[in-house]
Structures are given as structure tokens and as C-alpha cells.
Design a protein around this motif. Structure first.
Motif, PDB file in Angstrom:
ATOM      1  N   VAL A  12       0.845  -1.193   0.000  1.00 50.66           N
ATOM      2  CA  VAL A  12       0.000   0.000   0.000  1.00 50.66           C
ATOM      3  C   VAL A  12       0.886   1.251   0.000  1.00 50.66           C
ATOM      4  CG1 VAL A  12      -1.666   1.351   1.328  1.00 50.66           C
ATOM      5  CG2 VAL A  12      -1.963  -1.131   1.115  1.00 50.66           C
ATOM      6  N   ALA A  13       1.894   1.250   0.846  1.00 56.10           N
ATOM      7  CA  ALA A  13       2.776   2.410   0.943  1.00 56.10           C
ATOM      8  C   ALA A  13       3.526   2.635  -0.368  1.00 56.10           C
ATOM      9  CB  ALA A  13       3.768   2.202   2.087  1.00 56.10           C
ATOM     10  N   TRP A  14       4.015   1.559  -0.975  1.00 60.53           N
ATOM     11  CA  TRP A  14       4.768   1.685  -2.231  1.00 60.53           C
ATOM     12  C   TRP A  14       3.868   2.243  -3.334  1.00 60.53           C
ATOM     13  CZ3 TRP A  14       4.923  -0.152  -7.257  1.00 60.53           C
ATOM     14  CH2 TRP A  14       6.143  -0.026  -7.925  1.00 60.53           C
ATOM     15  N   ALA A  15       2.644   1.707  -3.440  1.00 60.04           N
ATOM     16  CA  ALA A  15       1.715   2.169  -4.479  1.00 60.04           C
ATOM     17  C   ALA A  15       1.334   3.629  -4.250  1.00 60.04           C
ATOM     18  CB  ALA A  15       0.472   1.281  -4.502  1.00 60.04           C
ATOM     19  N   ARG A  16       1.182   4.013  -2.999  1.00 60.56           N
ATOM     20  CA  ARG A  16       0.835   5.412  -2.689  1.00 60.56           C
ATOM     21  C   ARG A  16       1.950   6.351  -3.138  1.00 60.56           C
ATOM     22  NH1 ARG A  16       2.508   8.527   1.147  1.00 60.56           N
ATOM     23  NH2 ARG A  16       3.284   6.856   2.494  1.00 60.56           N
ATOM     24  N   SER A  22       0.157  11.823  -0.680  1.00 58.16           N
ATOM     25  CA  SER A  22       0.540  11.822   0.726  1.00 58.16           C
ATOM     26  C   SER A  22      -0.385  10.885   1.486  1.00 58.16           C
ATOM     27  CB  SER A  22       0.442  13.226   1.310  1.00 58.16           C
ATOM     28  OG  SER A  22      -0.927  13.651   1.331  1.00 58.16           O
ATOM     29  N   GLN A  23       0.005  10.528   2.695  1.00 54.66           N
ATOM     30  CA  GLN A  23      -0.886   9.693   3.511  1.00 54.66           C
ATOM     31  C   GLN A  23      -2.211  10.399   3.760  1.00 54.66           C
ATOM     32  OE1 GLN A  23       1.272   8.618   7.085  1.00 54.66           O
ATOM     33  NE2 GLN A  23       1.880   6.643   6.199  1.00 54.66           N
ATOM     34  N   ALA A  24      -2.147  11.697   4.004  1.00 54.10           N
ATOM     35  CA  ALA A  24      -3.379  12.445   4.270  1.00 54.10           C
ATOM     36  C   ALA A  24      -4.302  12.449   3.060  1.00 54.10           C
ATOM     37  CB  ALA A  24      -3.031  13.882   4.677  1.00 54.10           C
ATOM     38  N   ALA A  25      -3.723  12.623   1.853  1.00 59.61           N
ATOM     39  CA  ALA A  25      -4.540  12.674   0.637  1.00 59.61           C
ATOM     40  C   ALA A  25      -5.196  11.326   0.362  1.00 59.61           C
ATOM     41  CB  ALA A  25      -3.682  13.095  -0.544  1.00 59.61           C
ATOM     42  N   LEU A  26      -4.424  10.239   0.496  1.00 56.96           N
ATOM     43  CA  LEU A  26      -4.998   8.918   0.244  1.00 56.96           C
ATOM     44  C   LEU A  26      -6.038   8.569   1.296  1.00 56.96           C
ATOM     45  CD1 LEU A  26      -5.148   6.273  -1.294  1.00 56.96           C
ATOM     46  CD2 LEU A  26      -3.188   5.449   0.046  1.00 56.96           C
TER      47      LEU A  26
END
Length: 370
Positions: A12-16, A22-26
Motif C-alpha cells: 500500500v505504501a509503495w503504491a501510494r 501523501s498519507q493524508a490525501a490517500l
């Protein structure tokens, strides 16, 4: 295969990051708070089926990608974009995931050709390795017309796709059971695409899959050896030398013979001319003169020299496409998943009918992989 929640979270982190979010946007897109997404990415929080669907939609990934993909990149040929953020990197990662799923379904077999290649320590060894591969494929001398199809018995599945003029020329990733996948940038001309695929074949069969060549092409000795393998795979001396002699006897000068041979073997001018010198059919002065005056399209047409037929900038390995369609026919995957895996090479109306009712899972993978 994702074995833990930490594995899935890492994907998930890699795809983001590849998507530039950003974490906030996703988190906002999928209806989570940022702290929850952070805990998902570190494996501290489980993901339910609906959340995984939402993450897949936001990141442009299938459920199967999260449960089978390996984001590690093995090797790249030169290009402009950073590899982890390029379209080619995403395609390579998705293709590796798709092949892993089809392999698990028993629809893609390991390599059918066994190779006995000694350790490659110098250019002569690399040339001999190309001879061994050609011999194993049953074609020691003639041009390899459909290179993507020809290398499938080696366990290499290729995807040619337009990755943009600034994208890397190609990339390779290894899988289990001697399988490997390659993405080739279809934005290049035919000769460069074929050489790049031959280069990735070299990484595959010479067991050099974890060497990274990014921004330093030609500087590393191992890459030079892979390149030597590639050009001898495309233009073997046992075929090129007698063909050059034959053309000379027909009254062709060195330039005309070089144009015809480059076309017949599907090699770029910048790769063909040095190879003709290495094979001893032209000298250094002739090579330099030929490279200084590359032929135009009219030169090829005048000599009735045509490159091998090629289906275009968007090509999937035939055995991969066949495996996808057999999975659909067996109801192992849904129609939407089949179209996703075929990547626009077939339209929905071209798909064969399935044997029975469609599977319940529209994504072609178990929604709860743990």
C-alpha cells in the motif's frame, strides 16, 4: 504472495508513493483518518475487504496486486524518469503480480528449455552463452522474427508498452520457478526495442537479475557482458558472416549489405555496424564511415530491405495472453479482471465466453488474503 499484514501494508505504501499521494490525501480519498492509514502501511492494523477495494480504486490497483505483487525492482536499462515512479516500473510490478497469479492457477508453466551456461567472465563467454541459448531455441543462425514469442520457452514473459520518451528503455524482474518478466518501452524504434528485450533476456539467463543499471549504462562491466550477449543473440556470427559474403558475391557494397542485414535481423544501425566489425566482415574505418551516415527509410525501401514484421507499440507475451483467456474460460477470473490483465490488447467483445456463471469476485482474487 503477501504473507503478513506488514507485507500488504508495505505494498500500500509503495503504491501510494508511486501515485504521488501523501498519507493524508490517500486517507481522505478512502474515508480513513491518516493515523489509520499509517498503521495499515506499517502492518499494525488489518484491512477489511471494503477498505482494500477502496485503496485499490484510489491507487489504480487490483485486489490481486496487493496480495501477489512484489514491489522490488530487479534491473533497468537507461532512461530519464526515476525507476520507482516511472510508468515502466508500475507496469513491471503489475505484470509480475499477474504472472504470479496465473502461475498459482497452474496456467503458466516454468521454463521448458534447460540451459547449460558456464559462468560468464568475459565477452567471449557472453557470446558463447548467446550461442547456447539460440541452439536451445532451435535457431542457431536465422533472424529471430517474433522475439517476444521466441524467448517464452526460457521462462521470460515480455510486455511492450509505450512508457514515454523519457521513460527507461526496459526493466526486468525475476519470479519463482525460473520465470521472469520484462517491460520494454514501445516508444523506442524497433531496433532499440529488440536490443533492449535481448538485453533483458541476458539478465534472465545469466542470472544477473539483481544488478541495477540506472543512469550508468555501459560503465559497469557486467552490463557490457549482457550487451555482448544481446547483440550476439540478435546477430549471430554463424548466420551473419555467410549472409554478408553472399550479398558481396551478388555485387552489394558494404553499406548495402549492412542495410539489408540490419533489416533482416531487426537490429538498429548503431548496434548492427559495430557487430559487423566484431564479426570481421568490415573493418574499423568502414564501421566509422557507416555510423557517420545512417540510412534513411528510402535506403531500406530502395534495397527492398524490410525489418521483421512487428505488431506495434503494445505487445503482450502470447503465452501470457493465452493463460489469461484460459483463466477466464475456466471462471478462475472475471471478465473485468481479464481485461485488466490484457491491458487493452483485446476489447470486451473479443473475449471468449466463460464455461459457466461468472465468479463472485469481480477482482479475480480472494478479498481476505490473510
Amino acid at each position: 504472495m503477501a504473507e503478513t499484514w506488514k507485507d500488504l501494508g508495505a505494498r500500500v505504501a509503495w503504491a501510494r508513493k508511486v501515485a504521488g499521494l501523501s498519507q493524508a490525501a490517500l486517507a481522505s480519498q478512502v474515508g480513513l483518518d491518516r493515523s489509520s492509514l499509517s498503521r495499515i502501511e506499517t502492518g499494525e492494523r488489518k484491512v477489511d475487504a471494503l477498505e482494500l477495494v477502496a485503496l485499490g480504486e484510489a491507487l489504480g490497483r487490483s485486489i490481486a496486486w496487493f496480495t501477489t505483487a512484489d514491489p522490488r525492482v530487479a534491473s533497468w536499462r537507461e532512461g530519464g524518469d526515476e525507476p520507482d515512479s516511472s510508468r515502466a516500473a508500475v507496469l513491471l510490478d503489475e505484470l509480475r503480480s499477474d504472472v504470479a497469479q496465473l502461475r498459482a492457477l497452474g496456467l503458466i508453466a516454468p521454463a521448458s528449455v534447460r540451459l547449460d551456461i558456464d559462468a560468464v567472465k568475459d565477452v567471449r563467454d557472453a557470446e558463447q552463452a548467446a550461442v547456447v541459448v539460440r541452439r536451445a531455441l532451435g535457431n542457431e543462425a536465422a533472424p529471430i522474427v517474433e522475439l517476444e514469442r521466441a524467448v517464452e520457452p526460457l521462462g521470460l514473459l515480455a510486455y511492450v508498452a509505450d512508457c514515454g520518451a523519457e521513460g527507461p528503455e526496459g526493466g526486468y524482474g525475476a519470479l519463482e520457478d525460473g520465470l521472469g518478466v520484462a517491460v520494454i518501452n514501445g516508444a523506442m524504434d524497433l531496433g532499440r526495442r529488440r536490443f533492449t528485450l535481448a538485453h533483458e533476456v541476458g539478465h534472465h539467463v545469466l542470472a544477473d537479475e539483481y544488478h541495477i543499471d540506472w543512469g550508468g549504462f555501459g560503465e559497469d562491466e557486467s552490463e557490457k557482458l549482457v550487451n555482448a550477449f544481446a547483440i550476439h543473440l540478435l546477430m549471430p556470427g554463424v548466420g551473419v558472416r555467410p549472409r554478408f559474403e553472399q550479398l558481396a558475391k551478388q555485387g552489394r557494397n558494404a553499406r548495402e549489405a549492412a542495410i539489408i542485414i540490419a533489416a533482416e535481423y531487426g537490429a538498429s544501425w548503431t548496434a548492427a555496424c559495430p557487430q559487423l566489425m566484431r564479426l570481421g566482415v568490415i573493418d574499423k574505418a568502414q564501421r566509422d564511415a557507416l555510423l557517420a551516415a545512417p540510412p534513411r527509410q528510402g535506403d531500406y525501401l530502395e534495397l527492398a530491405a524490410a525489418p521483421p514484421p512487428y505488431p506495434g507499440q503494445h505487445v503482450l507475451s502470447p503465452s501470457f495472453s493465452s493463460a489469461v483467456l484460459r483463466a477466464l474460460r475456466r471462471n478462475d477470473i472475471s471478465k473485468s479482471r481479464a481485461l485488466e490483465m490484457l491491458r487493452g490488447t483485446l476489447a470486451a467483445y473479443d473475449l471468449p465466453a466463460a464455461a459457466g456463471p461468472p465468479p463472485l469476485d469481480a477482482f479475480g482474487a480472494d478479498l481476505d488474503p490473510m
